[in-house]
Design a protein around this motif. Structure first.
Motif, short mmCIF file in Angstrom:
data_model
loop_
_atom_site.label_atom_id
_atom_site.label_comp_id
_atom_site.label_asym_id
_atom_site.label_seq_id
_atom_site.Cartn_x
_atom_site.Cartn_y
_atom_site.Cartn_z
N GLU A 20 -6.96 -1.09 -1.39
CA GLU A 20 -6.67 -0.11 0.19
C GLU A 20 -7.36 -0.60 0.95
O GLU A 20 -6.62 -0.85 2.32
CB GLU A 20 -6.90 1.78 -0.63
CG GLU A 20 -5.92 1.50 0.19
CD GLU A 20 -5.03 2.94 0.21
OE1 GLU A 20 -4.21 3.61 0.84
OE2 GLU A 20 -5.79 3.82 -0.78
N ASN A 44 3.70 -0.23 5.50
CA ASN A 44 2.58 1.17 4.58
C ASN A 44 2.59 0.00 3.54
O ASN A 44 2.56 -1.30 3.45
CB ASN A 44 3.59 2.38 4.19
CG ASN A 44 3.05 3.22 4.18
OD1 ASN A 44 1.50 3.18 3.75
ND2 ASN A 44 3.05 4.75 4.13
N PRO A 47 -0.37 1.69 -2.09
CA PRO A 47 -0.68 2.78 -2.84
C PRO A 47 -0.09 5.05 -1.71
O PRO A 47 -0.23 5.59 -2.34
CB PRO A 47 -1.86 2.61 -2.25
CG PRO A 47 -2.11 0.77 -2.74
CD PRO A 47 -1.05 0.76 -2.23
N ARG A 48 0.04 4.20 -0.34
CA ARG A 48 0.47 5.74 0.41
C ARG A 48 1.32 5.12 0.45
O ARG A 48 2.01 7.31 0.51
CB ARG A 48 -0.23 4.49 1.66
CG ARG A 48 -1.17 4.90 2.43
CD ARG A 48 -1.53 4.62 4.17
NE ARG A 48 -2.80 4.76 4.17
CZ ARG A 48 -3.37 4.08 4.18
NH1 ARG A 48 -2.83 2.49 4.40
NH2 ARG A 48 -5.19 3.72 4.86
N GLN A 50 3.31 5.45 -2.80
CA GLN A 50 3.15 6.52 -4.44
C GLN A 50 2.82 7.88 -4.19
O GLN A 50 2.97 8.68 -4.58
CB GLN A 50 2.62 6.03 -5.25
CG GLN A 50 3.20 4.00 -5.11
CD GLN A 50 2.45 2.84 -6.00
OE1 GLN A 50 0.83 3.70 -6.27
NE2 GLN A 50 3.23 2.43 -7.05
N ARG A 51 1.74 7.61 -2.87
CA ARG A 51 1.69 9.04 -2.48
C ARG A 51 2.21 10.36 -1.92
O ARG A 51 1.95 11.19 -1.47
CB ARG A 51 -0.40 8.97 -1.86
CG ARG A 51 -0.99 8.86 -2.48
CD ARG A 51 -2.59 8.51 -1.93
NE ARG A 51 -2.98 8.42 -1.14
CZ ARG A 51 -3.42 6.90 -1.35
NH1 ARG A 51 -3.65 6.05 -1.82
NH2 ARG A 51 -3.29 6.65 0.39
N GLY A 52 3.60 9.12 -1.15
CA GLY A 52 4.76 10.16 -0.31
C GLY A 52 3.96 10.27 0.94
O GLY A 52 4.54 11.15 2.12
N GLU A 53 3.14 9.65 1.48
CA GLU A 53 2.73 8.96 2.81
C GLU A 53 4.55 8.24 3.77
O GLU A 53 4.70 7.94 2.89
CB GLU A 53 1.50 8.56 3.34
CG GLU A 53 0.32 9.32 2.76
CD GLU A 53 -1.67 8.52 3.04
OE1 GLU A 53 -0.86 7.78 4.06
OE2 GLU A 53 -2.17 8.94 2.13
#
Length: 76
Positions: A20, A44, A47-48, A50-53
């Motif tokens: 990341e 984006n 990983p972000r 996938q975290r909903g960012e």
């Protein structure tokens, strides 16, 4: 083909395949590369996302600036 006065679709860029912190470096480099671009670019990391960012806007569609930068061909 889009007319010079129309807004172009947003270009979404997903950065993936590295640690990341390395993706953050790519994000910063991409933001510098698209500075002044005349289309909307959002970016984006996977990983972000996938975290909903949310997406980050690094390029803005500006039809007026696009017309100045990319003149219409003669006969259009």
């Amino acid at each position: 083909m889009y007319e010079a006065s129309e807004r172009l679709p947003t270009l979404h860029v997903v950065l993936a395949g590295k640690a990341e912190h390395l993706l953050d470096n790519r994000h910063q480099a991409l933001a510098a590369d698209v500075q002044g671009i005349a289309v909307a670019v959002w970016v984006n990391t996977l990983p972000r996302l996938q975290r909903g960012e949310p997406w980050y806007e690094i390029g803005v569609d500006d039809p007026d600036r696009r017309r100045e930068r990319y003149l219409e061909p003669v006969g259009r």
